[in-house]
Scaffold this motif. Structure first.
Motif, short mmCIF file in Angstrom:
data_model
loop_
_atom_site.label_atom_id
_atom_site.label_comp_id
_atom_site.label_asym_id
_atom_site.label_seq_id
_atom_site.Cartn_x
_atom_site.Cartn_y
_atom_site.Cartn_z
N SER A 211 0.85 -1.20 0.00
CA SER A 211 0.00 0.00 0.00
C SER A 211 0.88 1.24 0.00
CB SER A 211 -0.96 -0.01 1.19
OG SER A 211 -0.28 -0.37 2.36
N PRO A 212 1.45 1.55 -1.18
CA PRO A 212 2.34 2.70 -1.28
C PRO A 212 1.60 4.02 -1.07
CG PRO A 212 1.86 1.82 -3.46
CD PRO A 212 1.25 0.88 -2.47
N SER A 213 2.35 5.04 -0.73
CA SER A 213 1.75 6.35 -0.43
C SER A 213 1.24 7.01 -1.70
CB SER A 213 2.80 7.25 0.22
OG SER A 213 3.89 7.44 -0.68
N LYS A 214 0.22 7.85 -1.54
CA LYS A 214 -0.29 8.62 -2.67
C LYS A 214 0.41 9.97 -2.68
CE LYS A 214 -4.43 10.66 -4.66
NZ LYS A 214 -5.89 10.74 -4.66
N PRO A 215 1.10 10.33 -3.78
CA PRO A 215 1.75 11.64 -3.83
C PRO A 215 0.73 12.77 -3.62
CG PRO A 215 2.47 10.27 -5.67
CD PRO A 215 1.34 9.54 -5.00
N GLU A 216 1.15 13.83 -2.94
CA GLU A 216 0.22 14.94 -2.67
C GLU A 216 -0.14 15.70 -3.93
OE1 GLU A 216 1.77 17.48 0.41
OE2 GLU A 216 1.91 15.76 1.78
N ASP A 217 0.68 15.56 -4.94
CA ASP A 217 0.51 16.33 -6.15
C ASP A 217 1.00 15.47 -7.32
OD1 ASP A 217 -0.02 18.57 -7.60
OD2 ASP A 217 1.40 19.86 -6.52
N ARG A 218 0.44 15.66 -8.50
CA ARG A 218 0.98 14.94 -9.66
C ARG A 218 2.31 15.56 -10.10
NH1 ARG A 218 -2.66 11.30 -12.13
NH2 ARG A 218 -4.82 11.63 -11.53
N GLN A 219 2.36 16.91 -10.07
CA GLN A 219 3.59 17.60 -10.47
C GLN A 219 4.71 17.24 -9.50
OE1 GLN A 219 3.81 21.99 -10.85
NE2 GLN A 219 2.35 21.71 -12.52
N HIS A 220 5.88 16.92 -10.04
CA HIS A 220 7.05 16.55 -9.25
C HIS A 220 6.76 15.38 -8.30
CE1 HIS A 220 8.79 20.29 -10.66
NE2 HIS A 220 7.84 20.98 -10.10
N TRP A 221 5.69 14.64 -8.59
CA TRP A 221 5.27 13.53 -7.72
C TRP A 221 5.12 14.00 -6.27
CZ3 TRP A 221 4.82 7.97 -8.63
CH2 TRP A 221 4.77 7.64 -9.98
N GLY A 222 4.76 15.27 -6.11
CA GLY A 222 4.53 15.81 -4.78
C GLY A 222 5.78 16.25 -4.05
N TYR A 223 6.95 16.14 -4.69
CA TYR A 223 8.21 16.47 -4.00
C TYR A 223 8.66 17.92 -4.23
CZ TYR A 223 8.93 11.55 -2.89
OH TYR A 223 8.80 10.29 -2.39
N GLY A 224 7.94 18.64 -5.08
CA GLY A 224 8.36 20.02 -5.36
C GLY A 224 9.50 20.04 -6.36
N PRO A 225 9.81 21.25 -6.85
CA PRO A 225 10.88 21.36 -7.86
C PRO A 225 12.24 21.02 -7.25
CG PRO A 225 10.06 23.53 -7.22
CD PRO A 225 9.21 22.53 -6.52
N PRO A 226 13.17 20.53 -8.09
CA PRO A 226 14.49 20.20 -7.56
C PRO A 226 15.24 21.44 -7.11
CG PRO A 226 14.47 20.06 -9.96
CD PRO A 226 13.07 20.34 -9.53
#
Ligand SMILES: *[C@@H]1O[C@H](CO)[C@@H](O)[C@H](O)[C@H]1NC(C)=O
Length: 259
Positions: A211-226
Protein backbone atom coordinates in the motif's frame (compact mmCIF):
# COMPACT_ATOMS: atom_id res chain seq x y z
CA UNK A 1 41.31 12.58 -16.52
CA UNK A 2 39.04 9.83 -17.78
CA UNK A 3 41.46 7.24 -16.41
CA UNK A 4 41.22 8.88 -13.02
CA UNK A 5 37.47 8.93 -13.16
CA UNK A 6 37.35 5.25 -14.06
CA UNK A 7 39.70 4.43 -11.24
CA UNK A 8 37.62 6.34 -8.71
CA UNK A 9 34.45 4.71 -9.96
CA UNK A 10 36.04 1.29 -9.59
CA UNK A 11 37.04 2.09 -6.02
CA UNK A 12 33.59 3.34 -5.20
CA UNK A 13 32.01 0.16 -6.48
CA UNK A 14 34.28 -2.36 -4.84
CA UNK A 15 32.85 -2.21 -1.31
CA UNK A 16 29.43 -2.83 -2.79
CA UNK A 17 30.70 -5.92 -4.61
CA UNK A 18 32.35 -7.07 -1.41
CA UNK A 19 29.00 -7.03 0.34
CA UNK A 20 27.55 -9.31 -2.34
CA UNK A 21 24.44 -7.23 -2.77
CA UNK A 22 22.37 -7.87 -5.88
CA UNK A 23 23.28 -5.70 -8.89
CA UNK A 24 23.39 -2.24 -7.44
CA UNK A 25 23.80 1.12 -8.98
CA UNK A 26 23.69 4.05 -6.64
CA UNK A 27 20.71 3.49 -4.33
CA UNK A 28 18.37 1.29 -6.28
CA UNK A 29 18.56 -2.48 -6.20
CA UNK A 30 17.40 -4.94 -8.76
CA UNK A 31 15.26 -7.67 -7.41
CA UNK A 32 16.13 -11.12 -8.56
CA UNK A 33 12.71 -12.51 -9.36
CA UNK A 34 13.27 -16.08 -8.30
CA UNK A 35 16.17 -16.74 -10.58
CA UNK A 36 14.39 -15.35 -13.65
CA UNK A 37 17.32 -13.07 -14.29
CA UNK A 38 19.74 -15.97 -14.09
CA UNK A 39 17.98 -17.51 -17.06
CA UNK A 40 20.05 -16.72 -20.16
CA UNK A 41 17.07 -15.88 -22.35
CA UNK A 42 15.65 -13.65 -19.64
CA UNK A 43 18.97 -11.88 -19.17
CA UNK A 44 19.26 -11.21 -22.88
CA UNK A 45 15.72 -9.84 -23.07
CA UNK A 46 16.28 -7.79 -19.92
CA UNK A 47 19.53 -6.35 -21.26
CA UNK A 48 17.86 -5.47 -24.55
CA UNK A 49 15.19 -3.51 -22.68
CA UNK A 50 17.86 -1.92 -20.47
CA UNK A 51 19.65 -0.73 -23.62
CA UNK A 52 16.49 0.85 -25.01
CA UNK A 53 15.83 2.55 -21.66
CA UNK A 54 19.35 3.99 -21.79
CA UNK A 55 19.01 5.10 -25.39
CA UNK A 56 15.84 7.01 -24.49
CA UNK A 57 17.67 8.44 -21.44
CA UNK A 58 15.10 6.94 -19.10
CA UNK A 59 18.10 5.33 -17.43
CA UNK A 60 19.59 7.32 -15.66
CA UNK A 61 17.29 10.38 -15.85
CA UNK A 62 14.12 8.78 -14.54
CA UNK A 63 15.37 5.61 -12.84
CA UNK A 64 18.75 4.29 -11.74
CA UNK A 65 20.35 1.60 -13.84
CA UNK A 66 18.66 -1.80 -13.62
CA UNK A 67 18.19 -4.91 -15.72
CA UNK A 68 14.48 -5.69 -16.07
CA UNK A 69 13.69 -9.19 -14.84
CA UNK A 70 10.30 -9.20 -16.57
CA UNK A 71 8.75 -7.50 -19.55
CA UNK A 72 5.77 -5.20 -19.09
CA UNK A 73 2.91 -5.15 -21.60
CA UNK A 74 0.47 -2.23 -21.61
CA UNK A 75 -2.55 -2.39 -23.88
CA UNK A 76 -5.08 0.44 -24.07
CA UNK A 77 -8.76 -0.20 -24.79
CA UNK A 78 -8.05 1.46 -28.19
CA UNK A 79 -5.97 -1.67 -28.95
CA UNK A 80 -2.71 0.26 -28.98
CA UNK A 81 0.29 -1.24 -27.18
CA UNK A 82 3.39 0.20 -25.58
CA UNK A 83 6.37 -1.13 -27.54
CA UNK A 84 9.48 0.34 -25.92
CA UNK A 85 9.47 3.61 -27.77
CA UNK A 86 6.64 3.62 -30.31
CA UNK A 87 4.73 6.85 -30.85
CA UNK A 88 1.00 6.88 -30.08
CA UNK A 89 -1.63 9.58 -30.48
CA UNK A 90 -3.00 11.02 -27.23
CA UNK A 91 -6.57 10.25 -28.27
CA UNK A 92 -5.70 6.54 -28.26
CA UNK A 93 -4.64 6.71 -24.63
CA UNK A 94 -7.80 8.07 -22.99
CA UNK A 95 -8.58 5.15 -20.71
CA UNK A 96 -6.27 3.19 -18.44
CA UNK A 97 -4.43 0.35 -20.18
CA UNK A 98 -4.47 -3.24 -19.04
CA UNK A 99 -1.12 -4.36 -17.75
CA UNK A 100 0.55 -7.72 -17.72
CA UNK A 101 4.05 -8.86 -16.92
CA UNK A 102 5.81 -11.52 -18.90
CA UNK A 103 8.63 -13.83 -18.23
CA UNK A 104 10.99 -13.23 -21.13
CA UNK A 105 11.84 -16.90 -21.24
CA UNK A 106 12.17 -18.77 -24.46
CA UNK A 107 9.03 -19.94 -26.19
CA UNK A 108 9.79 -23.61 -25.70
CA UNK A 109 9.17 -23.21 -21.99
CA UNK A 110 5.50 -22.54 -21.44
CA UNK A 111 5.37 -23.91 -17.95
CA UNK A 112 5.82 -20.64 -16.13
CA UNK A 113 8.46 -22.39 -14.07
CA UNK A 114 10.52 -19.28 -13.43
CA UNK A 115 7.70 -17.11 -12.17
CA UNK A 116 5.13 -19.52 -10.77
CA UNK A 117 6.26 -18.95 -7.24
CA UNK A 118 5.84 -15.23 -7.76
CA UNK A 119 2.28 -15.58 -8.94
CA UNK A 120 0.67 -14.20 -5.84
CA UNK A 121 3.06 -11.32 -5.33
CA UNK A 122 1.86 -7.75 -5.09
CA UNK A 123 3.13 -5.35 -7.77
CA UNK A 124 2.96 -1.60 -8.11
CA UNK A 125 2.45 -0.15 -11.59
CA UNK A 126 3.40 3.47 -12.24
CA UNK A 127 3.24 5.80 -15.25
CA UNK A 128 5.32 8.98 -15.31
CA UNK A 129 6.03 11.83 -17.74
CA UNK A 130 9.57 13.21 -17.33
CA UNK A 131 8.99 15.70 -20.16
CA UNK A 132 6.42 18.05 -18.63
CA UNK A 133 5.76 20.49 -20.10
CA UNK A 134 8.51 19.61 -22.62
CA UNK A 135 11.71 17.60 -22.80
CA UNK A 136 13.68 20.84 -23.35
CA UNK A 137 12.10 22.56 -20.38
CA UNK A 138 10.94 19.91 -17.89
CA UNK A 139 10.07 22.37 -15.13
CA UNK A 140 6.97 20.44 -14.01
CA UNK A 141 8.72 17.10 -14.30
CA UNK A 142 8.04 14.48 -13.44
CA UNK A 143 4.30 14.34 -13.78
CA UNK A 144 2.65 11.38 -12.08
CA UNK A 145 0.04 9.87 -14.41
CA UNK A 146 -0.87 6.68 -12.64
CA UNK A 147 -0.16 4.47 -9.66
CA UNK A 148 -1.95 1.16 -9.30
CA UNK A 149 -1.40 -1.87 -7.12
CA UNK A 150 -2.36 -5.43 -7.86
CA UNK A 151 -1.77 -9.03 -7.06
CA UNK A 152 -0.57 -10.97 -10.04
CA UNK A 153 -1.57 -14.43 -11.06
CA UNK A 154 0.38 -16.58 -13.48
CA UNK A 155 -0.91 -18.43 -16.45
CA UNK A 156 0.55 -19.89 -19.58
CA UNK A 157 0.23 -17.42 -22.41
CA UNK A 158 0.86 -19.82 -25.26
CA UNK A 159 -2.49 -19.30 -26.97
CA UNK A 160 -3.21 -15.62 -26.62
CA UNK A 161 -2.89 -13.20 -29.50
CA UNK A 162 -0.96 -10.72 -27.38
CA UNK A 163 2.00 -9.68 -29.58
CA UNK A 164 4.04 -8.80 -26.50
CA UNK A 165 3.47 -12.11 -24.87
CA UNK A 166 5.26 -15.40 -24.96
CA UNK A 167 5.88 -18.17 -22.54
CA UNK A 168 4.37 -17.07 -19.33
CA UNK A 169 2.21 -14.16 -18.28
CA UNK A 170 1.49 -12.53 -14.95
CA UNK A 171 -1.87 -10.88 -15.25
CA UNK A 172 -3.85 -8.64 -12.92
CA UNK A 173 -7.54 -9.28 -12.50
CA UNK A 174 -7.83 -6.10 -10.48
CA UNK A 175 -5.61 -3.08 -10.16
CA UNK A 176 -6.41 -0.74 -7.28
CA UNK A 177 -5.61 2.83 -8.18
CA UNK A 178 -3.53 4.76 -5.66
CA UNK A 179 -3.38 7.71 -8.08
CA UNK A 180 -6.13 7.64 -10.72
CA UNK A 181 -5.08 7.27 -14.35
CA UNK A 182 -4.59 10.65 -16.02
CA UNK A 183 -4.45 10.24 -19.78
CA UNK A 184 -1.36 11.68 -21.48
CA UNK A 185 -2.22 15.17 -22.70
CA UNK A 186 0.97 16.71 -24.08
CA UNK A 187 0.40 20.48 -24.60
CA UNK A 188 0.71 22.10 -28.01
CA UNK A 189 4.21 22.81 -29.30
CA UNK A 190 5.98 20.78 -26.62
CA UNK A 191 7.34 18.04 -28.86
CA UNK A 192 7.39 14.37 -28.03
CA UNK A 193 6.93 13.38 -24.39
CA UNK A 194 8.16 10.10 -22.97
CA UNK A 195 5.52 8.24 -20.99
CA UNK A 196 7.22 5.58 -18.93
CA UNK A 197 5.70 2.56 -17.20
CA UNK A 198 7.34 0.73 -14.35
CA UNK A 199 6.41 -2.35 -12.41
CA UNK A 200 7.84 -2.40 -8.91
CA UNK A 201 8.17 -5.06 -6.26
CA UNK A 202 8.91 -4.66 -2.58
CA UNK A 203 12.65 -4.37 -2.01
CA UNK A 204 12.41 -6.58 1.08
CA UNK A 205 10.98 -9.42 -1.05
CA UNK A 206 7.60 -9.59 0.66
CA UNK A 207 4.72 -10.92 -1.43
CA UNK A 208 2.21 -9.26 0.94
CA UNK A 209 -0.22 -6.68 -0.41
CA UNK A 210 1.53 -3.35 -0.86
CA UNK A 211 0.00 0.00 0.00
CA UNK A 212 2.34 2.70 -1.28
CA UNK A 213 1.75 6.35 -0.43
CA UNK A 214 -0.29 8.62 -2.67
CA UNK A 215 1.75 11.64 -3.83
CA UNK A 216 0.22 14.94 -2.67
CA UNK A 217 0.51 16.33 -6.15
CA UNK A 218 0.98 14.94 -9.66
CA UNK A 219 3.59 17.60 -10.47
CA UNK A 220 7.05 16.55 -9.25
CA UNK A 221 5.27 13.53 -7.72
CA UNK A 222 4.53 15.81 -4.78
CA UNK A 223 8.21 16.47 -4.00
CA UNK A 224 8.36 20.02 -5.36
CA UNK A 225 10.88 21.36 -7.86
CA UNK A 226 14.49 20.20 -7.56
CA UNK A 227 16.92 22.39 -5.68
CA UNK A 228 19.78 23.81 -7.72
CA UNK A 229 21.92 21.11 -9.19
CA UNK A 230 19.66 18.32 -7.92
CA UNK A 231 17.98 15.70 -10.05
CA UNK A 232 14.35 16.20 -10.95
CA UNK A 233 12.02 14.64 -8.41
CA UNK A 234 9.73 11.89 -9.51
CA UNK A 235 9.04 8.20 -9.50
CA UNK A 236 12.57 7.33 -8.34
CA UNK A 237 12.19 9.27 -5.06
CA UNK A 238 8.73 7.90 -4.53
CA UNK A 239 9.77 4.28 -5.17
CA UNK A 240 12.70 4.62 -2.78
CA UNK A 241 10.50 6.14 -0.08
CA UNK A 242 8.07 3.26 -0.47
CA UNK A 243 10.69 0.51 -0.39
CA UNK A 244 10.11 -0.46 -4.01
CA UNK A 245 12.50 -1.66 -6.70
CA UNK A 246 11.81 -1.77 -10.44
CA UNK A 247 11.42 -5.17 -12.10
CA UNK A 248 9.99 -4.13 -15.47
CA UNK A 249 9.54 -1.06 -17.66
CA UNK A 250 8.08 0.04 -20.97
CA UNK A 251 7.51 3.39 -22.65
CA UNK A 252 5.85 5.25 -25.49
CA UNK A 253 6.20 8.66 -27.03
CA UNK A 254 3.24 10.94 -27.55
CA UNK A 255 2.86 14.51 -28.74
CA UNK A 256 0.17 17.07 -29.41
CA UNK A 257 -0.71 17.20 -33.10
CA UNK A 258 -0.18 21.00 -33.02
CA UNK A 259 3.58 21.51 -33.15
C1 LIG B 1 8.41 -4.79 3.16
O1 LIG B 1 8.27 -3.66 2.31
C2 LIG B 1 6.93 -3.24 2.13
C3 LIG B 1 6.96 -2.12 1.10
O2 LIG B 1 7.77 -1.07 1.54
C4 LIG B 1 6.34 -2.82 3.46
O3 LIG B 1 4.99 -2.45 3.29
C5 LIG B 1 6.42 -3.97 4.43
O4 LIG B 1 5.98 -3.54 5.71
C6 LIG B 1 7.83 -4.51 4.53
N1 LIG B 1 7.82 -5.72 5.33
C7 LIG B 1 8.73 -5.99 6.24
C8 LIG B 1 8.60 -7.30 6.93
O5 LIG B 1 9.63 -5.21 6.52
Amino acid sequence: MSFLRLFVTGLALSPVRGLKLPHTHSQQQVLDVDGAIADTAATNAGEKIQKLLKKAEIIPTVIDDFVPALTLAAKWPSDEHAKLGNTLKPNKLQDAPSISLHSPSDKSNNECSTIDSQSKASYVIALTDPDAPSRDDPKWSEMCHWIAVGRASASSNANTDDPDGNGCVLGFSDLDEVMPYKAPGPPEKTGKHRYVFFAFRAKNGTTDALSPSKPEDRQHWGYGPPEDGQKTHGVRDWAQDNGLVPVAANFIYSKNKKQ
